[in-house]
Design an enzyme around this catalytic site. Structure first.
Site, PDB file in Angstrom:
ATOM      1  N   TYR A 104      -4.357  -0.256  10.304  1.00 27.32           N
ATOM      2  CA  TYR A 104      -4.737   0.649   9.259  1.00 27.32           C
ATOM      3  C   TYR A 104      -5.230   2.084   9.928  1.00 27.32           C
ATOM      4  O   TYR A 104      -5.243   3.214   9.292  1.00 27.32           O
ATOM      5  CB  TYR A 104      -5.887  -0.014   8.378  1.00 27.32           C
ATOM      6  CG  TYR A 104      -5.065  -0.571   7.290  1.00 27.32           C
ATOM      7  CD1 TYR A 104      -4.474   0.092   6.384  1.00 27.32           C
ATOM      8  CD2 TYR A 104      -4.893  -1.884   7.126  1.00 27.32           C
ATOM      9  CE1 TYR A 104      -3.809  -0.643   5.368  1.00 27.32           C
ATOM     10  CE2 TYR A 104      -4.276  -2.807   6.320  1.00 27.32           C
ATOM     11  CZ  TYR A 104      -3.760  -2.127   5.322  1.00 27.32           C
ATOM     12  OH  TYR A 104      -3.065  -2.993   4.523  1.00 27.32           O
ATOM     13  N   HIS A 116      -2.058   0.692  -6.322  1.00 26.49           N
ATOM     14  CA  HIS A 116      -2.368   0.019  -5.076  1.00 26.49           C
ATOM     15  C   HIS A 116      -3.568   0.225  -4.168  1.00 26.49           C
ATOM     16  O   HIS A 116      -3.777  -0.074  -3.177  1.00 26.49           O
ATOM     17  CB  HIS A 116      -1.156  -0.468  -4.222  1.00 26.49           C
ATOM     18  CG  HIS A 116       0.212  -0.716  -4.940  1.00 26.49           C
ATOM     19  ND1 HIS A 116       1.477  -0.688  -4.623  1.00 26.49           N
ATOM     20  CD2 HIS A 116       0.152  -1.893  -5.761  1.00 26.49           C
ATOM     21  CE1 HIS A 116       2.178  -1.517  -5.281  1.00 26.49           C
ATOM     22  NE2 HIS A 116       1.262  -2.174  -6.239  1.00 26.49           N
ATOM     23  N   SER A 157      12.057   1.599  -5.146  1.00 29.76           N
ATOM     24  CA  SER A 157      13.218   0.583  -5.250  1.00 29.76           C
ATOM     25  C   SER A 157      13.135  -0.470  -6.233  1.00 29.76           C
ATOM     26  O   SER A 157      13.998  -1.170  -6.569  1.00 29.76           O
ATOM     27  CB  SER A 157      13.273  -0.102  -4.007  1.00 29.76           C
ATOM     28  OG  SER A 157      12.081  -0.934  -3.581  1.00 29.76           O
TER      29      SER A 157
END
Length: 299
Positions: free
Chosen positions: A92, A148, A241
């Site tokens: 991260y 998210h 997608s």
């Protein structure tokens, strides 16, 4: 069909929106979309990794989704953080530094500019994003729902405190760490030297405030998303997608109400047949055209 960007930039710069409309008329689908867009009052824009990929932020799937020898799906889990907190924080740290240096793409800017323009007309645009990179906000978008989570927020595992954190590096021990080189060794940073909570008397271990694989989405954010999906009268699905659930069903949910949905993606997806429009190509090229000021707009 790719639109000539130089012509668009020249038209926008000079205020000659008739030139933009002449280009658009060459594509009947885009012309029809533009008419619907001109009448929409509440627009929902659902964005995925493809928008940020055009800013140089790699997607989490496929070859780009690897860091060193690990897939993102293997690192971004509570189990991996529990076993290898140093490795996960290195990953991260790499993503944070990469994103801090990434500029918003033309797609990010087109969405933000459209939101600002429509708000002056009493219309609205909301961004519902699967991305965690804040590039929409940096481009100027104000109404953003992050499904998210956010790469630049941390959550304490002890007290639960959530804080905004743009430090670079996030803590001294991670400075210069996080190289994606497959041959780079793990830093093996002691847990006590990883990011810690600043709340008085806590000093608990921090984790990124993002939704990891296997975790449930924030119910409060989902409630806000549902409200937007139920009230929008036009929906754009951009750079995704459509394989990550439940976000993959946001567009079809709107389409099921009879609301026009336009997909902007380099390829067709499993949801393409459910949508009224599909505009192939890079969204950095197609979105500025789709969201440009319509000739009917007063402002």
């Amino acid at each position: 069909m790719l639109i000539n960007q130089l012509m668009l930039r020249a038209a926008a710069h000079c205020g000659r929106w008739t030139a933009v409309n002449q280009i658009i008329r060459k594509n009947s689908d885009m012309a029809e979309f533009r008419e619907i867009f001109s009448q929409a009052r509440h627009i929902a824009v659902i964005t995925g990794a493809g928008v940020s990929a055009e800013s140089g932020v790699p997607t989490i799937r496929g070859a780009e989704g690897r860091w060193r020898s690990w897939k993102t799906q293997d690192l971004a889990t509570p189990e991996c953080f529990s076993r290898h907190p140093s490795r996960v924080w290195e990953f991260y740290q790499y993503r944070r530094e990469l994103t801090l240096n990434a500029p918003p793409s033309a797609a990010h800017r087109a969405i933000a500019e459209c939101e600002a323009r429509l708000s002056r007309q009493g219309r609205s645009l909301v961004v519902i994003t699967q991305n965690i990179d804040e590039l929409h906000q940096r481009a100027g978008s104000r109404h953003v729902l992050e499904v998210h989570g956010n790469l630049f927020q941390t959550r304490c595992l002890s007290c639960g405190d959530v804080e905004i954190n743009h430090k670079s590096p996030i803590c001294p021990s991670l400075e210069g760490k996080g190289s994606p080189d497959p041959h780079a060794p793990d830093a093996l940073i002691p847990v006590k030297d990883l990011p810690r909570c600043d709340e008085k008397g806590c000093d608990g271990l921090l984790r990124p405030h993002v939704i990891w694989f296997g975790e449930t989405l924030d119910s409060q954010v989902l409630t806000k998303v549902e409200k937007e999906l139920e009230t929008c009268d036009l929906c754009l699905v951009v750079g995704t997608s459509s394989v990550v659930y439940p976000a993959a069903m946001f567009g079809p949910q709107v389409a099921a109400r009879g609301v026009p949905v336009a997909e902007f993606n380099t390829k067709t997806t499993a949801n393409t047949p459910r949508f009224k429009f599909h505009f192939p190509g890079r969204c950095a090229e197609t979105l500025p055209v789709a969201l440009a000021r319509h000739q009917s707009e007063v402002i």
